[in-house]
Design a protein around this motif. Structure first.
Motif, PDB file in Angstrom:
ATOM      1  N   TYR A   1       0.832  -1.196   0.000  1.00 34.61           N
ATOM      2  CA  TYR A   1       0.000   0.000   0.000  1.00 34.61           C
ATOM      3  C   TYR A   1       0.870   1.249   0.000  1.00 34.61           C
ATOM      4  CZ  TYR A   1      -3.056   3.630   1.958  1.00 34.61           C
ATOM      5  OH  TYR A   1      -3.735   4.805   2.184  1.00 34.61           O
ATOM      6  N   LEU A   2       0.741   2.063  -1.036  1.00 30.12           N
ATOM      7  CA  LEU A   2       1.473   3.316  -1.150  1.00 30.12           C
ATOM      8  C   LEU A   2       0.657   4.405  -0.471  1.00 30.12           C
ATOM      9  CD1 LEU A   2       2.671   3.004  -4.860  1.00 30.12           C
ATOM     10  CD2 LEU A   2       3.765   2.152  -2.751  1.00 30.12           C
ATOM     11  N   ASP A   3       1.127   4.808   0.677  1.00 29.20           N
ATOM     12  CA  ASP A   3       0.398   5.706   1.563  1.00 29.20           C
ATOM     13  C   ASP A   3       0.936   7.123   1.445  1.00 29.20           C
ATOM     14  OD1 ASP A   3      -1.209   6.708   3.572  1.00 29.20           O
ATOM     15  OD2 ASP A   3      -0.133   5.703   5.203  1.00 29.20           O
ATOM     16  N   GLY A   4       0.068   8.030   0.992  1.00 27.50           N
ATOM     17  CA  GLY A   4       0.479   9.425   0.868  1.00 27.50           C
ATOM     18  C   GLY A   4      -0.688  10.352   1.107  1.00 27.50           C
ATOM     19  N   SER A   5      -0.366  11.592   1.409  1.00 26.65           N
ATOM     20  CA  SER A   5      -1.410  12.582   1.675  1.00 26.65           C
ATOM     21  C   SER A   5      -2.104  12.988   0.380  1.00 26.65           C
ATOM     22  CB  SER A   5      -0.801  13.823   2.336  1.00 26.65           C
ATOM     23  OG  SER A   5      -0.018  14.543   1.387  1.00 26.65           O
ATOM     24  N   ARG A   6      -3.310  13.452   0.521  1.00 28.65           N
ATOM     25  CA  ARG A   6      -4.071  13.923  -0.633  1.00 28.65           C
ATOM     26  C   ARG A   6      -3.325  15.065  -1.306  1.00 28.65           C
ATOM     27  NH1 ARG A   6      -6.888  16.866  -3.410  1.00 28.65           N
ATOM     28  NH2 ARG A   6      -8.862  16.412  -4.386  1.00 28.65           N
ATOM     29  N   GLU A   7      -2.718  15.945  -0.511  1.00 24.30           N
ATOM     30  CA  GLU A   7      -1.999  17.098  -1.061  1.00 24.30           C
ATOM     31  C   GLU A   7      -0.821  16.653  -1.928  1.00 24.30           C
ATOM     32  OE1 GLU A   7      -4.609  18.027   2.009  1.00 24.30           O
ATOM     33  OE2 GLU A   7      -2.838  16.768   2.272  1.00 24.30           O
ATOM     34  N   LEU A   8      -0.014  15.718  -1.417  1.00 21.39           N
ATOM     35  CA  LEU A   8       1.139  15.219  -2.163  1.00 21.39           C
ATOM     36  C   LEU A   8       0.699  14.555  -3.465  1.00 21.39           C
ATOM     37  CD1 LEU A   8       4.163  14.421  -2.447  1.00 21.39           C
ATOM     38  CD2 LEU A   8       3.605  12.368  -1.123  1.00 21.39           C
ATOM     39  N   ILE A   9      -0.289  13.699  -3.383  1.00 24.64           N
ATOM     40  CA  ILE A   9      -0.734  12.956  -4.565  1.00 24.64           C
ATOM     41  C   ILE A   9      -1.402  13.890  -5.572  1.00 24.64           C
ATOM     42  CG2 ILE A   9      -2.299  11.138  -5.356  1.00 24.64           C
ATOM     43  CD1 ILE A   9      -1.593   9.692  -2.672  1.00 24.64           C
ATOM     44  N   SER A  10      -2.163  14.845  -5.104  1.00 26.25           N
ATOM     45  CA  SER A  10      -2.795  15.821  -5.995  1.00 26.25           C
ATOM     46  C   SER A  10      -1.729  16.597  -6.766  1.00 26.25           C
ATOM     47  CB  SER A  10      -3.672  16.768  -5.181  1.00 26.25           C
ATOM     48  OG  SER A  10      -4.248  17.742  -6.010  1.00 26.25           O
TER      49      SER A  10
END
Length: 168
Positions: A97-106
């Motif tokens: 599972y690649l876990d990242g914040s919405r801000e980073l991924i956006s």
């Protein structure tokens, strides 16, 4: 193995790098989508569960048919999807599972080019996301580090997994 996460989390980049590091084959799950799914997503329309089942079956079939270690990049957003992939594969599947914040991924989605998935669908991805729970065959890795560090983290987590009695 399935490298999983929302659109823009780095499934292809990380999956390819991990495959290279461990001598596995990488298959981009986007290549397994029926054309109708790609057309829907390209038009900014989220996929329904009905749209996803044939694609998830292909992901499982791809894992099952591998004669070597195979890594597939697939969002696998819901637990029921992960269970279905595992059943279709006919063997245990490790989900990374690649876990990242919405801000980073956006931000990453806005920066990438030539991909059919528009950033406008990110909210629907996060709305559907059910991160793997402790009782699932999964490891989580933060994606807010350089690529080589992420891959090293994944390899370390894989090494730390308990081995079954019949494992080599």
């Amino acid at each position: 193995m399935v490298v999983m996460g929302v659109a823009g989390s780095g499934k292809t980049t990380i999956g390819e790098a991990l495959a290279l590091a461990i001598g596995a084959a990488y298959v981009d799950g986007d290549q397994l989508h029926p054309q109708a799914n790609i057309a829907k997503m390209s038009a900014g329309i989220p996929l329904s569960d009905e749209d996803r089942w044939p694609w998830l079956a292909k992901v499982g079939e791809t894992l099952r048919s591998g004669r070597e270690t195979v890594i597939v990049g697939c969002s696998a957003l819901k637990r029921v999807y992960r269970n279905f992939i595992t059943e279709s594969a006919g063997a245990p599947v490790l989900f990374i599972y690649l876990d990242g914040s919405r801000e980073l991924i956006s931000r990453r989605m806005r920066e990438r080019t030539a991909h059919f998935m528009p950033a406008s669908l990110l909210d629907s991805q996060f709305a559907a996301l059910e991160p793997p729970e402790a009782d699932e065959n999964a490891v989580a890795v933060a994606i807010d580090a350089p690529l080589d560090e992420i891959v090293k983290s994944i390899i370390g987590k894989i090494r730390d997994l308990p081995r079954s009695a019949d494992a080599p």
